[in-house]
Write a protein that holds these residues in place. Structure first.
Motif, PDB file in Angstrom:
ATOM      1  N   UNK A  19     -40.761 -46.725  32.500  1.00 30.17           N
ATOM      2  CA  UNK A  19     -39.527 -47.223  33.090  1.00 30.17           C
ATOM      3  C   UNK A  19     -39.078 -46.248  34.174  1.00 30.17           C
ATOM      4  N   UNK A  20     -38.746 -46.770  35.341  1.00 28.37           N
ATOM      5  CA  UNK A  20     -38.199 -45.959  36.418  1.00 28.37           C
ATOM      6  C   UNK A  20     -36.690 -46.161  36.460  1.00 28.37           C
ATOM      7  N   UNK A  21     -35.966 -45.049  36.416  1.00 31.74           N
ATOM      8  CA  UNK A  21     -34.511 -45.062  36.544  1.00 31.74           C
ATOM      9  C   UNK A  21     -34.173 -44.471  37.904  1.00 31.74           C
ATOM     10  N   UNK A  22     -33.198 -45.060  38.566  1.00 33.07           N
ATOM     11  CA  UNK A  22     -32.845 -44.640  39.909  1.00 33.07           C
ATOM     12  C   UNK A  22     -31.440 -44.043  39.918  1.00 33.07           C
ATOM     13  N   UNK A  23     -31.320 -42.881  40.563  1.00 36.09           N
ATOM     14  CA  UNK A  23     -30.030 -42.213  40.688  1.00 36.09           C
ATOM     15  C   UNK A  23     -29.757 -42.003  42.172  1.00 36.09           C
TER      16      UNK A  23
ATOM     17  N   UNK B 248     -33.031 -40.247  43.478  1.00 39.82           N
ATOM     18  CA  UNK B 248     -33.909 -39.560  42.537  1.00 39.82           C
ATOM     19  C   UNK B 248     -34.508 -40.646  41.647  1.00 39.82           C
ATOM     20  N   UNK B 249     -35.802 -40.697  41.605  1.00 43.25           N
ATOM     21  CA  UNK B 249     -36.502 -41.646  40.742  1.00 43.25           C
ATOM     22  C   UNK B 249     -36.969 -40.886  39.514  1.00 43.25           C
ATOM     23  N   UNK B 250     -36.523 -41.322  38.361  1.00 44.06           N
ATOM     24  CA  UNK B 250     -36.857 -40.659  37.107  1.00 44.06           C
ATOM     25  C   UNK B 250     -37.624 -41.628  36.234  1.00 44.06           C
ATOM     26  N   UNK B 251     -38.714 -41.167  35.663  1.00 41.58           N
ATOM     27  CA  UNK B 251     -39.483 -42.067  34.807  1.00 41.58           C
ATOM     28  C   UNK B 251     -39.464 -41.581  33.369  1.00 41.58           C
ATOM     29  N   UNK B 252     -39.591 -42.538  32.484  1.00 46.47           N
ATOM     30  CA  UNK B 252     -39.605 -42.254  31.061  1.00 46.47           C
ATOM     31  C   UNK B 252     -40.457 -43.332  30.389  1.00 46.47           C
TER      32      UNK B 252
ATOM     33  N   UNK C 285     -28.262 -45.901  39.375  1.00 46.89           N
ATOM     34  CA  UNK C 285     -28.309 -47.085  40.226  1.00 46.89           C
ATOM     35  C   UNK C 285     -29.404 -48.063  39.780  1.00 46.89           C
ATOM     36  N   UNK C 286     -29.545 -48.209  38.448  1.00 42.02           N
ATOM     37  CA  UNK C 286     -30.447 -49.208  37.914  1.00 42.02           C
ATOM     38  C   UNK C 286     -31.778 -48.654  37.441  1.00 42.02           C
ATOM     39  N   UNK C 287     -32.641 -49.589  37.036  1.00 38.41           N
ATOM     40  CA  UNK C 287     -33.946 -49.234  36.503  1.00 38.41           C
ATOM     41  C   UNK C 287     -34.934 -50.349  36.840  1.00 38.41           C
ATOM     42  N   UNK C 288     -36.180 -50.025  36.668  1.00 38.32           N
ATOM     43  CA  UNK C 288     -37.221 -51.014  36.915  1.00 38.32           C
ATOM     44  C   UNK C 288     -38.477 -50.671  36.139  1.00 38.32           C
ATOM     45  N   UNK C 289     -39.345 -51.631  36.013  1.00 41.68           N
ATOM     46  CA  UNK C 289     -40.602 -51.435  35.320  1.00 41.68           C
ATOM     47  C   UNK C 289     -41.680 -52.145  36.133  1.00 41.68           C
ATOM     48  N   UNK C 290     -42.832 -51.494  36.277  1.00 39.21           N
ATOM     49  CA  UNK C 290     -43.937 -52.119  36.996  1.00 39.21           C
ATOM     50  C   UNK C 290     -44.659 -53.052  36.042  1.00 39.21           C
ATOM     51  N   UNK C 291     -44.767 -54.313  36.431  1.00 35.58           N
ATOM     52  CA  UNK C 291     -45.426 -55.303  35.591  1.00 35.58           C
ATOM     53  C   UNK C 291     -46.715 -55.722  36.267  1.00 35.58           C
ATOM     54  N   UNK C 292     -47.816 -55.662  35.521  1.00 34.08           N
ATOM     55  CA  UNK C 292     -49.125 -56.078  36.089  1.00 34.08           C
ATOM     56  C   UNK C 292     -49.153 -57.557  36.356  1.00 34.08           C
TER      57      UNK C 292
END
Length: 106
Positions: A28-32, A67-71, A99-106
């Motif tokens: 998961x990518x979180x954006x700050x 800042x892109x933070x992944x977890x 400022x939200x989050x995202x996930x890369x989906x194949x």
């Protein structure tokens, strides 16, 4: 499966409808959002100390910094909210905000 009726719940519902396995860990990518590069560099160090993998980037079109933070985690509504609140708490003193989050989906 039921999801809360808000932005995060709607995003989870959409991912679920698209067939994403919510019982499998995802990156998961979180954006700050941050006001400038210098602030982003300071915040990146704070977030790294808190265990986040993060990097700083500037949007080519808007020139805004983030800042892109992944977890790696399960896509769980309560955990997503908890992490976004933590990112807000850590970034607010430096003028940033989650400022939200995202996930890369194949």
């Amino acid at each position: 499966m039921k999801f809360p009726n808000d932005t995060d719940g709607n995003a989870l519902h959409s991912l679920y409808k698209d067939g994403l396995d919510l019982k499998k860990q995802q990156s998961i990518d979180f954006f700050v959002a941050v006001p400038n590069k210098a602030t982003g560099e300071k915040l990146s160090q704070v977030l790294k100390a808190e265990g986040f993998n993060c990097f700083l980037e500037q949007d080519d079109e808007t020139e805004e910094w983030v800042c892109c933070c992944s977890n790696r985690m399960l896509l769980n509504y309560n955990e997503l909210i908890k992490i976004q609140n933590k990112l807000n708490d850590l970034s607010k003193p430096l003028g940033g905000f989650s400022d939200g989050w995202g996930v890369f989906v194949d």
